[in-house]
Design a protein around this motif. Structure first.
Motif, mmCIF file in Angstrom:
data_model
loop_
_atom_site.group_PDB
_atom_site.id
_atom_site.type_symbol
_atom_site.label_atom_id
_atom_site.label_comp_id
_atom_site.label_asym_id
_atom_site.label_seq_id
_atom_site.Cartn_x
_atom_site.Cartn_y
_atom_site.Cartn_z
ATOM 1 N N GLN A 120 -45.771 -39.643 -112.755
ATOM 2 C CA GLN A 120 -45.482 -40.606 -111.690
ATOM 3 C C GLN A 120 -46.294 -40.285 -110.438
ATOM 4 O O GLN A 120 -46.841 -41.181 -109.777
ATOM 5 C CB GLN A 120 -43.992 -40.609 -111.362
ATOM 6 N N GLU A 121 -46.371 -39.021 -110.107
ATOM 7 C CA GLU A 121 -47.093 -38.579 -108.910
ATOM 8 C C GLU A 121 -48.556 -39.011 -108.969
ATOM 9 O O GLU A 121 -49.114 -39.483 -107.968
ATOM 10 C CB GLU A 121 -46.990 -37.053 -108.807
ATOM 11 N N VAL A 122 -49.175 -38.860 -110.120
ATOM 12 C CA VAL A 122 -50.586 -39.245 -110.274
ATOM 13 C C VAL A 122 -50.737 -40.755 -110.261
ATOM 14 O O VAL A 122 -51.585 -41.313 -109.556
ATOM 15 C CB VAL A 122 -51.158 -38.651 -111.575
ATOM 16 N N PHE A 123 -49.912 -41.454 -111.042
ATOM 17 C CA PHE A 123 -50.026 -42.913 -111.134
ATOM 18 C C PHE A 123 -49.790 -43.593 -109.785
ATOM 19 O O PHE A 123 -50.347 -44.660 -109.526
ATOM 20 C CB PHE A 123 -49.043 -43.450 -112.174
ATOM 21 N N ASN A 124 -48.981 -42.975 -108.939
ATOM 22 C CA ASN A 124 -48.742 -43.549 -107.612
ATOM 23 C C ASN A 124 -50.003 -43.578 -106.753
ATOM 24 O O ASN A 124 -50.086 -44.346 -105.787
ATOM 25 C CB ASN A 124 -47.652 -42.753 -106.891
ATOM 26 N N GLN B 269 -41.046 -42.146 -116.122
ATOM 27 C CA GLN B 269 -42.075 -41.804 -115.133
ATOM 28 C C GLN B 269 -42.911 -43.037 -114.769
ATOM 29 O O GLN B 269 -43.251 -43.238 -113.600
ATOM 30 C CB GLN B 269 -42.989 -40.709 -115.702
ATOM 31 N N ILE B 270 -43.214 -43.858 -115.751
ATOM 32 C CA ILE B 270 -43.997 -45.074 -115.504
ATOM 33 C C ILE B 270 -43.173 -46.088 -114.708
ATOM 34 O O ILE B 270 -43.662 -46.706 -113.760
ATOM 35 C CB ILE B 270 -44.451 -45.701 -116.835
ATOM 36 N N ILE B 271 -41.930 -46.239 -115.100
ATOM 37 C CA ILE B 271 -41.052 -47.214 -114.443
ATOM 38 C C ILE B 271 -40.860 -46.877 -112.968
ATOM 39 O O ILE B 271 -40.737 -47.756 -112.109
ATOM 40 C CB ILE B 271 -39.677 -47.273 -115.148
ATOM 41 N N LYS B 272 -40.866 -45.592 -112.646
ATOM 42 C CA LYS B 272 -40.594 -45.154 -111.280
ATOM 43 C C LYS B 272 -41.812 -45.223 -110.351
ATOM 44 O O LYS B 272 -41.695 -44.884 -109.167
ATOM 45 C CB LYS B 272 -40.061 -43.712 -111.302
ATOM 46 N N VAL B 273 -42.942 -45.622 -110.884
ATOM 47 C CA VAL B 273 -44.129 -45.739 -110.030
ATOM 48 C C VAL B 273 -43.832 -46.707 -108.892
ATOM 49 O O VAL B 273 -43.401 -47.842 -109.104
ATOM 50 C CB VAL B 273 -45.344 -46.217 -110.842
ATOM 51 N N ILE B 274 -44.058 -46.253 -107.662
ATOM 52 C CA ILE B 274 -43.668 -47.016 -106.476
ATOM 53 C C ILE B 274 -44.645 -48.146 -106.181
ATOM 54 O O ILE B 274 -44.257 -49.277 -105.918
ATOM 55 C CB ILE B 274 -43.568 -46.077 -105.252
ATOM 56 N N LYS B 275 -45.919 -47.848 -106.235
ATOM 57 C CA LYS B 275 -46.925 -48.852 -105.880
ATOM 58 C C LYS B 275 -46.933 -49.983 -106.896
ATOM 59 O O LYS B 275 -46.596 -49.791 -108.064
ATOM 60 C CB LYS B 275 -48.303 -48.213 -105.802
ATOM 61 N N PRO B 276 -47.337 -51.178 -106.461
ATOM 62 C CA PRO B 276 -47.514 -52.284 -107.413
ATOM 63 C C PRO B 276 -48.496 -51.854 -108.508
ATOM 64 O O PRO B 276 -49.638 -51.503 -108.233
ATOM 65 C CB PRO B 276 -48.102 -53.406 -106.543
ATOM 66 N N PHE B 277 -48.032 -51.848 -109.713
ATOM 67 C CA PHE B 277 -48.796 -51.321 -110.829
ATOM 68 C C PHE B 277 -48.968 -52.443 -111.847
ATOM 69 O O PHE B 277 -48.065 -52.746 -112.611
ATOM 70 C CB PHE B 277 -48.040 -50.124 -111.414
#
Length: 460
Positions: free
Chosen positions: A283-287, A310-318
């Protein structure tokens, strides 16, 4: 637009654009060079940009053409191997060295071997090895002397003996790889004495790489991990990275969030990767990856609900536009994943290969029901199926969206029967605007005839 260009005298520009579509289609390119001078001038660079990649060409005379650029003293070194000067003497219409864009150490080594096999003289193992090394080093000297500008460079573990002996040429001549855009590093055993200097060299001299493939053994040292992280951080235009095999991944993956590629990286591929090493930082990286839109996951371990969370919790619009998987997720996890990206997912691959059936097949059918429910904007669909007939209404319901379709029947006891089912049912539901179709099946003449009749009104 095309007509206006023709009348304004831009026919050459249009012809060049058309011929670009024949890249890697060597037979067509050979035909193009016989049309006229313009077509020849446009096709020759494509034929010679990656000469070592051709599998089993009619001959390997291109090596002799390159070696002809050696000075007289260097040519004389071949005399002791029974290779006469006339063999290396060749007058050509083009300076073919100017066209080389791709260089791979294994393919170069393979071509050298085939060229030596074609010679009249036969050598014992010791003499042959010396000749292979001489040709290998001579080619790199010619490339450097003639200022060849490599766009794609591959280091392969099969040739590390030769790479070690000649890596000094690369390290001492950074212009050879200065404009490199694609890097492939495949090392199955850390036995090369020059791998560390080379990695350090890449970090300092090659900062515009757009695609990286790294494949190191699980026993790789922490120094390898450090160098790979530094290479990633040093890039300014990295768009695609592929982590292959289960080497130490934590720091190289974590470096993506601190690197200059946060606004350029759009594709990550995991191949035979163990996610347990990176789940805590996923999540940290994907953000931090602002333009990531494609994730490929093939034959990986520890791919569980924690990964999906971890993917679901990504904050930025993904906006995940492409997702390709070869592992079955839990149905609940797959549902969460597809729900999150249902509005943007355009390219989907769902192929799991052979497994024991029963529970597996039921899990696959449940997964496909979720795909039917949430994947409503699919343009590229890659499917490995069992015996689920729901694929046909799914394809028909998405006939206005799907442009690229691949269907691969899983290998198991009823491989032939499933292939027949696909051919008998697929033709009548093919999308009307299909641009590409790939079928990996067992073909029977009768079934193929049915498919062709049913699909005759579909323009592919």
């Amino acid at each position: 637009m095309a007509c206006s260009k023709i009348f304004s005298g831009d026919l050459a520009e249009l012809t060049e654009e058309i011929i670009q579509y024949f890249r890697k289609d060597f037979l067509t390119l050979y035909s193009c060079i016989l049309v006229n001078r313009l077509w020849c001038r446009l096709a020759i660079p494509l034929l010679w940009e990656d000469p070592f990649s051709k599998n089993y060409p009619k001959n390997y005379h291109f090596i002799e053409i390159y070696l002809n650029k050696l000075n007289e003293d260097d040519k004389a070194k071949f005399n002791e191997y029974g290779i006469e000067y006339d063999l290396l003497h060749s007058n050509t219409l083009f300076n073919y060295l100017n066209f080389i864009k791709y260089l791979d150490t294994y393919r170069t080594y393979r071509s050298i071997n085939y060229w030596i096999d074609s010679l009249v003289v036969k050598y014992d193992n010791k003499l042959r090895y010396k000749l292979e090394n001489l040709v290998y080093r001579s080619l790199f000297e010619v490339f450097i002397k003639n200022e060849v500008n490599i766009h794609s460079f591959g280091i392969n573990h099969y040739t590390f003996g030769f790479s070690d002996d000649n890596m000094d040429l690369v390290l001492q001549n950074p212009n050879l790889t200065y404009n490199m855009r694609n890097l492939i590093l495949i090392v199955n055993a850390i036995s090369s004495r020059n791998i560390f200097p080379f990695l350090k060299f890449l970090c300092s001299n090659c900062n515009s790489i757009s695609s990286i493939v790294v494949n190191f053994p699980a026993c790789s040292s922490s120094l390898i991990e450090t160098h790979l992280s530094q290479i990633i951080i040093s890039q300014h235009n990295l768009k695609k990275i592929s982590f292959e095999s289960n080497f130490i991944l934590y720091n190289p993956f974590l470096s993506l969030k601190n690197s200059n590629c946060s606004n350029t990286l759009n594709t990550i591929i995991f191949y035979y990767t163990d996610f347990k090493n990176i789940l805590t930082v996923l999540q940290e990286v994907f953000n931090q990856l602002n333009v990531l839109e494609s994730v490929h996951i093939f034959y990986c371990c520890s791919l569980n609900s924690d990964f999906v969370q971890q993917i679901i919790k990504v904050i930025k619009p993904f906006k995940l536009r492409s997702l390709f998987m070869s592992e079955i997720l839990h149905v609940e996890s797959l549902q969460l994943l597809l729900q999150k990206f249902s509005d943007c997912l355009e390219n989907f691959g769902f192929h799991y290969g052979y497994r024991e059936h029963n529970e597996y097949d039921e899990k696959q059918r449940q997964s496909f029901k979720l795909i039917m429910k949430y994947c409503t904007k699919i343009r590229y669909f890659n499917l490995g199926i069992s015996d689920d007939n729901n694929i046909y209404p799914f394809i028909e319901n998405n006939r206005y969206n799907i442009n690229y379709l691949t269907i691969e029947v899983d290998f198991h006891d009823d491989y032939t029967g499933l292939s027949s089912t696909v051919l008998q049912n697929l033709g009548q539901v093919l999308p009307s605007k299909l641009k590409y179709l790939c079928l990996s099946l067992a073909f029977k003449t009768n079934d193929l005839e049915i498919f062709l009749k049913n699909s005759q009104n579909t323009y592919i």
